[in-house]
Structure formats: C-alpha cells, structure tokens
Design a protein around this motif. Structure first.
Motif, PDB file in Angstrom:
ATOM      1  N   VAL A   1       0.839  -1.195   0.000  1.00 19.24           N
ATOM      2  CA  VAL A   1       0.000   0.000   0.000  1.00 19.24           C
ATOM      3  C   VAL A   1       0.875   1.246   0.000  1.00 19.24           C
ATOM      4  O   VAL A   1       1.660   1.446   0.935  1.00 19.24           O
ATOM      5  N   PRO A   2       0.782   2.108  -0.991  1.00 21.56           N
ATOM      6  CA  PRO A   2       1.513   3.382  -0.938  1.00 21.56           C
ATOM      7  C   PRO A   2       0.934   4.271   0.145  1.00 21.56           C
ATOM      8  O   PRO A   2      -0.258   4.183   0.460  1.00 21.56           O
ATOM      9  N   VAL A   3       1.753   5.116   0.741  1.00 19.89           N
ATOM     10  CA  VAL A   3       1.298   5.908   1.876  1.00 19.89           C
ATOM     11  C   VAL A   3       1.744   7.356   1.737  1.00 19.89           C
ATOM     12  O   VAL A   3       2.811   7.654   1.191  1.00 19.89           O
ATOM     13  N   CYS A   4       0.910   8.246   2.247  1.00 25.93           N
ATOM     14  CA  CYS A   4       1.240   9.672   2.350  1.00 25.93           C
ATOM     15  C   CYS A   4       1.085  10.070   3.808  1.00 25.93           C
ATOM     16  O   CYS A   4      -0.039  10.129   4.325  1.00 25.93           O
ATOM     17  N   PHE A   5       2.198  10.298   4.505  1.00 26.98           N
ATOM     18  CA  PHE A   5       2.142  10.794   5.874  1.00 26.98           C
ATOM     19  C   PHE A   5       2.056  12.318   5.812  1.00 26.98           C
ATOM     20  O   PHE A   5       2.963  12.972   5.300  1.00 26.98           O
TER      21      PHE A   5
END
Length: 332
Positions: free
Chosen positions: A149-153
């Motif tokens: 899963v790609p993530v954006c924090f």
C-alpha cells in the motif's frame, strides 16, 4: 458514537461460545445478534485535509462522520477552517481510513485496514493518507509493506489538498466486523499459504504495563503440558507474528491486543480468551473469532480494580477443564 452515513445494514448472528455456562450468559448475550454495514464509499474532488478533518468547498461540508467516532463541536470546525487559508501540499489521489483510535494495534488491523480493504475494491493504488505520528508505529509500516500500500504521511498542522479522495465509511461499530471484508483482509495476509496449522500458542502479557495474569507462573506449566508454546508477541516483528499465527491452530491469552492476531490464523482454529467476569461490554474477540470462523472458548476469572486495566487470577482447575474440552473439540 456516530451510526449514520454508512452502507446498508447487514444482520450478523453469532453462535455462543462453545463452553458457555448459563451463569455467564450475561457476558455475551448482547453480542449474539448485531448489525454491521455494507461498504459505502464517497469519492470527493478537491478535498482538504487538516488536523484530523476533511473539508470540501463544493459541497460546503466537513466529513466528521467518516473521520471521527465521536461528535465534533461546530466551534471546533470553525476554528479549524483557518487551516483552509494555509498554503497546501498536494496529492493527486488518496484514501482516508482513520479515526481517533486507528493508531492502536487492534483498531489499526480490524477497523482501519477493513476500511482500506473496502476502498481497495475501488482503487488499490491510491496512497493511504495517514497523520505523521503513524510513521512512529513499526506495525503500520510493516502492514503497508506487506499489503503493498503506498502511503502519504501528512503534517496535521498544514493543509493537504487531495484532487481525488476515496472515503470509505465505517463498516461497523468498533469490535464488530463485516464478515466478507475481514476475511478478504485475512486472505491478503495468508496469500499462497495453505499448510495445515498445528501449533498451540499462549500469548503472555508478562511484559505489559497493565492487565496481567497474576498467577501466570502457575498456569504456564499447565499450558505447556497441553502442548502450548509461550510467546511475548511484542518481541516479534509483525512478519514474525504472522509467520507464527498462520501455523497456529489454538490461540489463548488474556483480553488484549495479542488476541487480535487471530486474524492471521487460518479459518477453523480455536481461541481461548481470559476475560474479566464483570466485563459484559468487551466482546470484540468473541465477535472477531466468529467473523473469522474460529471456535471460541473463554475463562471468566474474577479481577481486581477497573475493568479495562484489570489484573486477573486464573482458576487452575477450570483451566484444565477448558483445555480438555478444547482438545476434545479439536480432535487432539
């Protein structure tokens, strides 16, 4: 808690614990029938993320019923509008699945990732949008890596403008589960693994700061006599926990995050929960075992102190009786 702005309700009926005694019926009767929800997913354009809120200009709306478990005051919304005028970072496409409790292990695996599983049916390539503090949790990094899963924090103190935001509603009141979704999530973790499980695992909370079995030194030798391995799961990476649990046929332990790992067991296992005899509310593991098609057993030891952080003492005779019944039920 919010209960509206969800998908169509689904009735869930659960079988009683296998070793249920009539005197213990009040512990479980409120959980035998409940309602969960079919996935409902919004797709928003030009959604603004700041703090823990989502806001759109068209329509002019906050989406608190998707981002929070509890009501948000109007005054809080008004105060947070100041972030709308801040310079924004930008994301082309993202998914939101979190609320006030999602950073905790149990809620992350069962609530947040279930919402992601529902959203992934729409788009499994969009970045999962998470507050920056989530980056401090190793199990969050590991699950995202394992599920690809790609993530954006994002920084909650700044504005994040998302061109296209996928926003799944809560699937159930926490501690309850959409059966189809939770099993689809398990299948992702167990993909390609089909070796019959044979381990018996006891999850010790000896290293926890609260909620312990005070006579664990008495019960561990008994558990070992019945073939149980003793594990402190906080010593393991998430991958190591998954590798252990997918080989596990019987999981036992005190009410706590360790029992969440039954999600990594193959269907048809058994779970033994030690739970406070006074606690009639916390049926999350009984409900999870039912959703995952595990047999459920329990021991209701008397506790001391408040229900949540309570320490308990296990009746040795009752433990042996229950383990004998589990062995009979499982055929070994």
């Amino acid at each position: 808690m919010f209960s509206d702005e969800r998908g169509k309700p689904i009735t869930v009926n659960r079988k009683p614990p296998i070793n249920l005694k009539p005197t213990d019926l009040p512990l479980f009767e409120g959980a035998f029938t409940t309602y969960v929800h079919e996935p409902m997913i919004l797709q928003l354009e030009k959604a603004n993320v700041f703090k823990d809120q989502i806001f759109t200009l068209r329509p002019l709306k906050f989406y608190s019923r998707f981002t929070n478990l509890f009501a948000v005051k109007r005054s809080t919304h008004l105060k947070r509008l100041v972030y709308f005028f801040k310079r924004s970072e930008r994301l082309k496409r993202g998914i939101w699945v979190t609320d006030e409790w999602s950073v905790e292990y149990f809620h992350w695996l069962t609530d947040a990732l279930s919402r992601w599983e529902a959203a992934a049916r729409t788009d499994n390539k969009a970045a999962l949008i998470l507050p920056a503090r989530y980056a401090d949790k190793s199990y969050i990094h590991e699950t995202l890596r394992l599920l690809n899963v790609p993530v954006c924090f994002y920084n909650p103190g700044k504005r994040l403008l998302v061109d296209e935001l996928i926003l799944p509603a809560h699937l159930a009141v926490t501690g309850n589960y959409n059966v189809s979704i939770i099993n689809s999530l398990r299948a992702r973790f167990l993909k390609g693994y089909n070796v019959p499980p044979d381990k018996k695992v006891y999850v010790s909370r000896s290293k926890a700061s609260k909620r312990k079995v005070v006579n664990e030194n008495e019960i561990i030798p008994i558990l070992q006599q019945y073939g149980f391995e003793i594990h402190c799961l906080e010593d393991y990476s998430l991958q190591q926990q998954i590798d252990l649990l997918k080989q596990t046929k019987i999981l036992a332990g005190l009410h706590g995050a360790g029992l969440t790992n039954m999600i990594f067991m193959q269907a048809g296992g058994s779970v033994l929960e030690f739970r406070n005899t006074q606690d009639k509310a916390n049926n999350c593991f009984f409900s999870l075992a039912s959703a995952l098609d595990h047999g459920f057993f329990y021991l209701p030891p008397p506790g001391n102190g408040n229900l949540y952080p309570v320490d308990v003492s296990i009746d040795v005779g009752l433990l042996r009786e229950t383990l004998d019944l589990m062995a009979e039920s499982n055929g070994y």
